[in-house]
Write a protein that holds these residues in place. Structure first.
Motif, PDB file in Angstrom:
ATOM      1  N   GLU A   1      -1.928   5.554   2.208  1.00  0.00           N
ATOM      2  CA  GLU A   1      -2.879   4.436   2.554  1.00  0.00           C
ATOM      3  C   GLU A   1      -2.249   3.798   3.832  1.00  0.00           C
ATOM      4  O   GLU A   1      -3.211   3.170   4.646  1.00  0.00           O
TER       5      GLU A   1
ATOM      6  N   ASP B   1      -8.588  11.723   4.137  1.00  0.00           N
ATOM      7  CA  ASP B   1      -7.533  11.941   3.199  1.00  0.00           C
ATOM      8  C   ASP B   1      -6.899  13.130   3.767  1.00  0.00           C
ATOM      9  O   ASP B   1      -5.636  13.220   3.833  1.00  0.00           O
TER      10      ASP B   1
ATOM     11  N   THR C   1      -4.581   5.825   6.101  1.00  0.00           N
ATOM     12  CA  THR C   1      -6.060   5.959   6.031  1.00  0.00           C
ATOM     13  C   THR C   1      -6.543   4.656   6.049  1.00  0.00           C
ATOM     14  O   THR C   1      -7.737   4.346   6.561  1.00  0.00           O
ATOM     15  N   LEU C   2      -5.982   3.491   5.659  1.00  0.00           N
ATOM     16  CA  LEU C   2      -6.490   2.208   6.091  1.00  0.00           C
ATOM     17  C   LEU C   2      -6.349   1.640   7.457  1.00  0.00           C
ATOM     18  O   LEU C   2      -7.242   0.828   7.892  1.00  0.00           O
TER      19      LEU C   2
ATOM     20  N   ARG D   1       0.732  -1.185   0.045  1.00  0.00           N
ATOM     21  CA  ARG D   1       0.139   0.088  -0.117  1.00  0.00           C
ATOM     22  C   ARG D   1       0.790   1.216  -0.099  1.00  0.00           C
ATOM     23  O   ARG D   1       1.966   1.405   0.528  1.00  0.00           O
TER      24      ARG D   1
END
Length: 208
Positions: free
Chosen positions: A81, A92, A84-85, A77
């Motif tokens: 990310e 974001d 954010t994941l 990733r």
């Protein structure tokens, strides 16, 4: 308040930790010192709840973040990310602000493997703080860095601790790092390891 009471931790017949007891107050930073192989990382895994097989009791808050010696990132990733994941509520915009704060916003679209070790560790640190942990566990996050990168990381850590105010447990070999970040230091020694010293860092340096 974090309460650690590890009466015994063993791997098979080999006892690693014995009668380790200490508290960490809200917002306090405590350094744990000791030679390699003494059991410092084992103790951190117990506190983090990664290893639950031991005799004793540990009381910790629910929101815990840990930064390991090697950055544990999602290699498939992108940098953005990785924030954010792991923290879906971050968003974001907030994630980009976090990357800007640690100086790697320009690398947001890269993968972790395309970053330097120092940048990877900055990302790991940012990801830990992004969840606003009540307890932050740092397992030698500055090891193997060149002096300037280590200094930059220490400054970043200091700033993030002030901004978010977690309790912090830091494992390090470096007395200088302990003095820099912590008000108290615990020293492990012996076989099995136990606490042989619990000192206020300022008092240890002769500061009133």
């Amino acid at each position: 308040m974090i309460k650690v009471d590890v009466r015994r931790k063993a791997f098979g017949e080999s006892e690693i930790l014995h009668d380790i007891r200490f508290d960490v107050a809200d917002g306090e930073t405590v350094a744990i010192l000791g030679p390699s192989g003494i059991g410092k990382s084992t103790l951190l895994r117990l506190i983090a709840g990664i290893d639950t097989v031991f005799e004793g009791q540990i009381v910790c808050p629910q929101r815990i973040a840990m930064v390991f010696q090697e950055p544990v990132l999602l290699p498939w990733r992108r940098v953005l990310e990785n924030l954010t994941l792991v923290h879906p509520t971050l968003g974001d915009k907030a994630a980009r602000a976090a990357l800007e704060r640690i100086g790697i916003l320009d690398q947001a679209a890269l993968f972790p493997g395309q970053l330097s070790l120092g940048q990877q560790r900055r990302l790991a640190l940012a990801r830990a703080f992004a969840g606003r942990p009540e307890l932050l566990i740092l397992d030698e996050p500055y090891v193997s860095l060149d002096p300037q990168t280590a200094e930059d990381m220490l400054e970043l850590t200091e700033r993030l601790i002030v901004e978010t105010g977690p309790a912090v447990i830091l494992v390090t070999h470096s007395e200088a790092e302990a003095r820099r970040l912590a008000r108290r230091s615990l020293r492990l020694a012996g076989r099995p390891a136990t606490v042989v010293g619990d000192a206020n860092v300022a008092q240890a340096e002769g500061v009133a």
